[in-house]
Design a protein around this motif. Structure first.
Motif, PDB file in Angstrom:
ATOM      1  N   ALA A   1       0.831  -1.204   0.000  1.00 48.10           N
ATOM      2  CA  ALA A   1       0.000   0.000   0.000  1.00 48.10           C
ATOM      3  C   ALA A   1       0.862   1.250   0.000  1.00 48.10           C
ATOM      4  O   ALA A   1       0.557   2.232  -0.696  1.00 48.10           O
TER       5      ALA A   1
ATOM      6  N   THR B   1      -6.121   0.268  -2.630  1.00 48.03           N
ATOM      7  CA  THR B   1      -5.493   0.395  -1.319  1.00 48.03           C
ATOM      8  C   THR B   1      -6.501   0.150  -0.209  1.00 48.03           C
ATOM      9  O   THR B   1      -6.215  -0.549   0.770  1.00 48.03           O
TER      10      THR B   1
ATOM     11  N   ARG C   1      -5.451   3.366   5.062  1.00 54.92           N
ATOM     12  CA  ARG C   1      -6.811   2.988   4.656  1.00 54.92           C
ATOM     13  C   ARG C   1      -7.753   4.179   4.794  1.00 54.92           C
ATOM     14  O   ARG C   1      -8.564   4.446   3.894  1.00 54.92           O
TER      15      ARG C   1
ATOM     16  N   ALA D   1      -7.201   6.512   1.961  1.00 58.49           N
ATOM     17  CA  ALA D   1      -7.789   6.026   0.715  1.00 58.49           C
ATOM     18  C   ALA D   1      -9.307   6.186   0.719  1.00 58.49           C
ATOM     19  O   ALA D   1      -9.904   6.600  -0.289  1.00 58.49           O
TER      20      ALA D   1
END
Length: 263
Positions: A114, A125, A168, A171
């Motif tokens: 990632a 991702t 995360r 994203a």
């Protein structure tokens, strides 16, 4: 084929279910070999990790007895395996782990992937790290953190977990999922109140959800917390988000990406 899990209490999964590792010394031994991730570890290090200051007489014999016991246990779980997973090398003992068999190694590999992908594929991702974070069942090793080597490994994997969460969230915010992420961001910020990146991301998500006042209140609380706990001011990045909210910077709504660059 076996699979080993430490992102939570130690688990060894076989083709027919879970295997039990009995005894604290045996658990400490296999956990230490696992976090070495295929690298040999010296007998002296294993002795210190397993017994600490209570080193037994004839420590080499005691360690070898536990190594032999672990070999027999693993052999019973893979009776068709010709070569023992636990081998001895000039620099120490090594546990052979194949790709896909160790949850912590798979997790850190996903985080590195990632990071390498950057901001180019937000959807990929988010999906990759969502699956990776789902591997966690609780604290590393559960309630049995072991000795110094294992405790350092706990801290290392936990830092990877924090990084995975940050990436995360980043994203998901790029994908416009700010409302869906609010609860998780609140939880992450509450559980890690000194981690400024979670605070930045929560402020952006609140602002995008039409809650400018709440976003600014989060910043003020963070500023007080940093001052009280560490005697420092917020970082330039966190102050930048506050200024952007006050100025209704278009970048906050996703039209530009300067506020959403990975840290």
């Amino acid at each position: 084929m076996l699979s080993f899990s430490i992102l939570g209490a130690l688990q060894i999964r076989t083709a027919t279910g879970f295997a039990e590792i009995s005894g604290d010394l045996q658990r400490n031994l296999i956990q230490t070999l696992l976090v070495s991730e295929g690298r040999p570890i010296s007998g002296e290090s294993l002795v210190e990790e397993m017994w600490g200051d209570s080193v037994p007489d004839k420590q080499a014999n005691a360690l070898q007895a536990h190594i032999s016991r672990l070999r027999r246990k693993l052999k019973s779980l893979e009776p068709d395996l010709a070569v023992s997973r636990v081998t001895i090398h000039p620099s120490g003992y090594r546990l052979t782990i194949h790709e896909g068999e160790f949850d912590a190694a798979e997790f850190t590999k996903s985080v590195r992937q990632a990071e390498a992908a950057g901001a180019a594929d937000a959807a990929g991702t988010a999906e990759l790290l969502g699956r990776a974070l789902a591997l966690w069942r609780g604290p590393v090793f559960g309630d049995f953190p072991g000795g110094t080597i294992c405790q350092l490994a706990c801290a290392r994997y936990e830092e990877y977990r924090m990084r995975a969460m940050e990436l995360r969230f980043e994203a998901e915010l790029r994908l416009g999922h700010h409302a869906a992420m609010l609860a998780e961001l609140h939880e992450a910020h509450s559980n890690h109140p000194l981690r400024e990146r979670f605070c930045e991301q929560l402020m952006v998500a609140l602002y995008r959800s039409g809650r400018q006042a709440d976003a600014l209140n989060v910043y003020r609380a963070m500023r007080r917390h940093l001052s009280d706990e560490l005697g420092i001011d917020p970082s330039p990045a966190l102050r930048h988000v506050e200024h952007a909210i006050l100025a209704h910077d278009p970048a906050l709504t996703g039209g530009a990406r300067t506020l959403l660059q990975p840290a």
